[in-house]
Design a protein around this motif. Structure first.
Motif, mmCIF file in Angstrom:
data_model
loop_
_atom_site.group_PDB
_atom_site.id
_atom_site.type_symbol
_atom_site.label_atom_id
_atom_site.label_comp_id
_atom_site.label_asym_id
_atom_site.label_seq_id
_atom_site.Cartn_x
_atom_site.Cartn_y
_atom_site.Cartn_z
ATOM 1 N N ASN A 177 -5.305 15.750 15.453
ATOM 2 C CA ASN A 177 -4.768 16.480 14.303
ATOM 3 C C ASN A 177 -3.250 16.451 14.182
ATOM 4 O O ASN A 177 -2.690 17.108 13.284
ATOM 5 N N VAL A 178 -2.546 15.724 15.040
ATOM 6 C CA VAL A 178 -1.100 15.574 14.889
ATOM 7 C C VAL A 178 -0.844 14.467 13.869
ATOM 8 O O VAL A 178 -1.186 13.309 14.097
ATOM 9 N N ILE A 179 -0.255 14.835 12.727
ATOM 10 C CA ILE A 179 -0.050 13.843 11.671
ATOM 11 C C ILE A 179 1.401 13.398 11.555
ATOM 12 O O ILE A 179 1.682 12.369 10.951
ATOM 13 N N ASP A 180 2.336 14.151 12.142
ATOM 14 C CA ASP A 180 3.741 13.743 12.085
ATOM 15 C C ASP A 180 4.515 14.504 13.151
ATOM 16 O O ASP A 180 4.260 15.679 13.409
ATOM 17 N N VAL A 181 5.473 13.802 13.779
ATOM 18 C CA VAL A 181 6.407 14.419 14.717
ATOM 19 C C VAL A 181 7.814 14.091 14.241
ATOM 20 O O VAL A 181 8.130 12.927 13.971
ATOM 21 N N ALA B 200 -2.713 18.650 11.065
ATOM 22 C CA ALA B 200 -3.612 18.649 9.911
ATOM 23 C C ALA B 200 -4.213 20.036 9.765
ATOM 24 O O ALA B 200 -4.704 20.625 10.738
ATOM 25 N N PRO B 201 -4.187 20.608 8.561
ATOM 26 C CA PRO B 201 -4.737 21.959 8.383
ATOM 27 C C PRO B 201 -6.253 21.966 8.494
ATOM 28 O O PRO B 201 -6.925 20.965 8.217
ATOM 29 N N ILE B 202 -6.794 23.096 8.897
ATOM 30 C CA ILE B 202 -8.240 23.302 8.843
ATOM 31 C C ILE B 202 -8.627 23.455 7.375
ATOM 32 O O ILE B 202 -8.011 24.242 6.653
ATOM 33 N N PRO B 203 -9.584 22.700 6.878
ATOM 34 C CA PRO B 203 -9.944 22.788 5.456
ATOM 35 C C PRO B 203 -10.224 24.223 5.025
ATOM 36 O O PRO B 203 -11.016 24.937 5.650
ATOM 37 N N GLY B 204 -9.542 24.640 3.977
ATOM 38 C CA GLY B 204 -9.736 25.982 3.438
ATOM 39 C C GLY B 204 -9.043 27.090 4.199
ATOM 40 O O GLY B 204 -9.088 28.257 3.786
ATOM 41 N N GLU B 205 -8.363 26.763 5.312
ATOM 42 C CA GLU B 205 -7.681 27.779 6.124
ATOM 43 C C GLU B 205 -6.292 27.281 6.534
ATOM 44 O O GLU B 205 -6.019 27.058 7.721
ATOM 45 N N GLY C 114 3.537 27.361 8.322
ATOM 46 C CA GLY C 114 2.391 26.620 7.814
ATOM 47 C C GLY C 114 1.646 26.019 8.990
ATOM 48 O O GLY C 114 1.346 26.699 9.973
ATOM 49 N N ASP C 115 1.361 24.720 8.911
ATOM 50 C CA ASP C 115 0.692 24.039 10.013
ATOM 51 C C ASP C 115 1.650 23.150 10.799
ATOM 52 O O ASP C 115 1.240 22.159 11.407
ATOM 53 N N THR C 116 2.919 23.520 10.809
ATOM 54 C CA THR C 116 3.911 22.823 11.623
ATOM 55 C C THR C 116 4.378 23.733 12.745
ATOM 56 O O THR C 116 4.707 24.900 12.525
ATOM 57 N N VAL C 117 4.397 23.191 13.951
ATOM 58 C CA VAL C 117 4.962 23.886 15.104
ATOM 59 C C VAL C 117 6.420 23.469 15.220
ATOM 60 O O VAL C 117 6.729 22.273 15.265
#
Length: 434
Positions: A359-363, A375-380, A403-406
């Motif tokens: 699920n890591v899409i970019d660093v 990558a976000p969990i669909p719908g969450e 969001g979904d970025t650490v």
């Protein structure tokens, strides 16, 4: 441990979730926090992008204590105290050339409001009062006051609060899939700055007062400016007589390995906002740095009249000035304003070792700033990153999510062993969140 958590309405926090399972910090020293139970937590985010010299610095603590005993408060309107002038003089020694005026505030949000007002008022005192329009950027973060959220471009910060300031528009953000997993400044996207020309054509340059951007967008998920982007933005602003404002609340005071991002990227704005690292987070304080000609434009009319009707009760607060002076001394004594450059390669190698995990899409990284986009969990949306945050907390490492970025922004005193602990803990948490 504190038992009654009900009265405190916490900022930028999922209050219900927190109060079911509190995460309390009671002590800090160096690279670490401790919980009330005595559990050690490695600080991977410098408190909140602000404790650049690490926690519990004795020189800063002593300066605050001494100042509180000597003078707790001095009115800042039509009065002054020596440390305010001393701190301003020390600051302009490290600002980009020509940025030699300092206006003190109490936070990054207040610094942004101040800079926006300065820009509009500057054009008015020059006889171009029609220049009132402000241009921000999509996905920008400029604090939480009405001016800041108006020029800002983060949806959650805007959607609940009405129509914002009038006369504000936004250029495109710089998040470009062509640059995924770039190391340092990405190669693609300098042309995104040309979106300002679109707004000039739409509104006419004669109505635009200023453009405000973060050199590195932090709170939206660590977006690094493409090579040539900030230079191009500077050129377009100069072409049309528009002021350029850099929001360096996050990037200021060594975060990128230079005193300020303006110096790191070789682009000098007209106004620059700072806070956070100014006092190492010890006392709330912010500032706006201005070019000489902007200040001088206000210095007209009878000398007994106020030139700029703006300020705060706690502008240049004595305790904050004492903390600021001690912080600058600490940075200088230990070379911390440039230490990020020495640690940047180690940090880069470590964070990019997370590429390819589930699920890591970019660093993304620059200096001592890192962003790992999941990558976000669909719908969450946001839930996957928040679960990683909680997992890291349980394993003794504090990270931040947006969001979904650490996001990572450790104290500048970080060593290679700390970097390894942060990244290995993150690796395990990301794998468990798959």
């Amino acid at each position: 441990m504190q038992k009654n958590l009900d009265a405190y309405w916490m900022p930028f926090t999922a209050n219900r979730q927190f109060k079911k399972s509190p995460r309390l910090l009671s002590k800090a020293q160096g690279m670490h926090f401790w919980t009330p139970e005595g559990r050690q937590i490695l600080d991977g985010i410098a408190g909140l992008w602000c404790v650049n010299a690490g926690h519990g610095r004795q020189k800063i603590t002593q300066a605050i204590q001494d100042q509180a005993a000597e003078m707790d408060f001095a009115p800042p309107f039509n009065m002054g105290h020596p440390k305010a002038f001393e701190l301003a003089e020390e600051l302009v020694k490290i600002t980009p050339e020509g940025m030699n005026k300092v206006f003190f505030t109490n936070s990054g949000s207040e610094s942004v409001e101040t800079a926006l007002k300065m820009a509009i008022a500057y054009h008015r005192v020059r006889g171009e009062g029609q220049r009132t329009r402000l241009i921000g950027r999509e996905r920008g973060y400029h604090g939480v006051n009405f001016g800041g959220i108006s020029v800002g471009g983060m949806v959650a910060n805007r959607k609940m609060f009405g129509t914002m300031l009038s006369g504000v528009d936004h250029i495109r953000h710089t998040h470009d899939p062509r640059n995924f997993n770039s190391r340092g400044q990405p190669a693609n996207g300098a042309e995104l700055a040309d979106d300002l020309e679109r707004l000039v054509a739409l509104h006419d340059a004669s109505t635009i007062a200023a453009v405000i951007v973060e050199p590195v967008a932090g709170s939206t998920g660590v977006l690094i400016p493409p090579k040539g982007y900030l230079q191009r933005l500077r050129e377009i602003c100069d072409k049309h007589g528009i002021l350029l404002i850099f929001d360096e609340v996050i990037t200021g005071f060594g975060r990128l390995g230079s005193p300020f991002a303006a110096e790191h990227f070789g682009v000098t704005p007209d106004l620059m906002t700072v806070a956070k690292g100014l006092t190492n987070g010890a006392v709330p304080m912010g500032a706006v740095f201005a070019k000489q000609q902007i200040h001088d434009a206000f210095m007209n009319g009878p000398e007994h009249l106020i030139e700029f009707f703006h300020g705060y009760t706690y502008s240049a607060h004595p305790l904050a000035c004492a903390a600021g002076l001690a912080t600058l001394e600490t940075y200088a004594d230990e070379g911390l304003l440039t230490r990020g450059a020495k640690m940047a390669s180690t940090f880069e190698q470590a964070v990019h070792s997370l590429e390819g995990l589930p699920n890591v899409i970019d660093v993304r990284n620059i200096g001592l700033v890192g962003g790992i986009e999941l990558a976000p969990i669909p719908g969450e949306p946001g839930k996957r990153a928040f679960s990683v945050f909680l997992d890291c907390w349980e394993k003794g490492v504090l990270v931040r999510t947006t969001g979904d970025t650490v996001a990572l922004s450790p104290p500048l005193i970080i060593e290679a062993s700390h970097i390894e602990q942060i990244v290995s803990t993150l690796k395990g948490a990301i794998q468990r969140a798959a």
